[in-house]
Design an enzyme around this catalytic site. Sequence first.
Site, short mmCIF file in Angstrom:
data_model
loop_
_atom_site.label_atom_id
_atom_site.label_comp_id
_atom_site.label_asym_id
_atom_site.label_seq_id
_atom_site.Cartn_x
_atom_site.Cartn_y
_atom_site.Cartn_z
N GLU A 58 0.87 -1.18 0.00
CA GLU A 58 0.00 0.00 0.00
C GLU A 58 0.90 1.23 0.00
O GLU A 58 1.40 1.66 1.04
CB GLU A 58 -0.94 -0.04 1.20
CG GLU A 58 -1.93 -1.20 1.09
CD GLU A 58 -2.82 -1.31 2.31
OE1 GLU A 58 -3.87 -0.66 2.35
OE2 GLU A 58 -2.46 -2.06 3.23
N LYS A 83 0.59 4.49 2.36
CA LYS A 83 0.59 4.43 3.82
C LYS A 83 1.71 5.28 4.38
O LYS A 83 2.82 5.28 3.86
CB LYS A 83 0.76 2.99 4.29
CG LYS A 83 -0.54 2.21 4.27
CD LYS A 83 -0.53 1.11 5.31
CE LYS A 83 -1.93 0.59 5.55
NZ LYS A 83 -1.90 -0.74 6.17
#
Length: 359
Positions: free
Chosen positions: A321, A324
């Site tokens: 991700e 993040k």
Amino acid sequence: MARLRFVLSFLFLFILQAIYVATDSESFIGVNYGQVADNLPPPSATARLLQTTAIEKVRLYGADPAIIKALANTGIGIVIGAANGDIPALAGDPNFAKNWINTNVLPFYPASNIILVTVGNEVMTSTDRNLMTQLLPAMQNLQNALNAASLGGKIKVSTVHSMAVLKRSEPPSSGSFDPGLADLLKGLLGFNNATGSPFAINPYPYFAYRSDPRPETLAFCLFQNNPGRFDPGTKIKYANMFDAQVDGVRTALNWMGFKDVEIVVAETGWPYKGDENEVGPSMENARAYNGNLIAHLRSMAGTPLMPGKPIDTYLFALYDEDLKPGPSSERAFGLFRPDLTMTYDVGLSKTSQISGVCQ
Ligand SMILES: *[C@@H]1O[C@H](CO)[C@@H](O)[C@H](O)[C@H]1NC(C)=O
């Protein structure tokens, strides 16, 4: 006669178990599908990817309709999540809960195999006392809405905890919850027990290693050769940190009187890279942790306190991700790259699974 009946019923159970193993052998392997990223492949490509793997369950943090739809008719079990921000409305207004189910479940089920709704993520360690007290009423209202739609029992309701709800987890026989959370946890566990939903928690041997970065701790965390850790309370010698953490949770649950509430590992993983000053992240360690964890689950050994049954485990995570915040390691848990190739091989592809059986 009684003896024959006993033998026959034993045989019957044995056959049932053989069928279970043959048809549903890896239902315990799941993966977290986080979306804090701007480079993820389309849901349809992800659905195809998952079907080439042994992964049989996917946990979403929200309820993205495009993903839920893409997983239709794949048989893959889907966990959807209600956000922490929705908890006050879910708790305060039964109609909001009804609408939540009407919007996020009914249009997709049963073609999309939704199995669990998790309400909030790590709320009990959020220190937001209001949210913590609203969690159980929110879960109850969602359960009532599912019951009203005749889906009670088919789709379960739970929440996900961090390991910080435990005051102690080592040695496993001393596992106990934070006394400051005990009353609220008792309520949540009563709900789990009454509805047959699991206690979902996020054990990370990776974090245990980071707070004790010795070589023998690393080997204990990576399921590699190590002296093991003796638990004086049970005289059990633990061979790996995963079992030790899960049994610490089991002990805490048992002490509170909830021996029948099942544990689900909602997240566990290891980052394959990090910043220069981070201890633990590496391709080698991530492959060892995830690969050995999967082999451990497949061995059907269970844990010393729960032998013979692998615990449902959702690996963290399907993809990196990239949006993040925090150290680089936070953006490096992905088992697959956005182009759908493996970051490293942990034996999840269906073909490697078959060759594993032949060896
Ligand atoms: C758990 O549920 C069972 C069955 O409904 C019940 O008999 C038992 O008392 C419950 N245990 C606790 C600790 O609430």
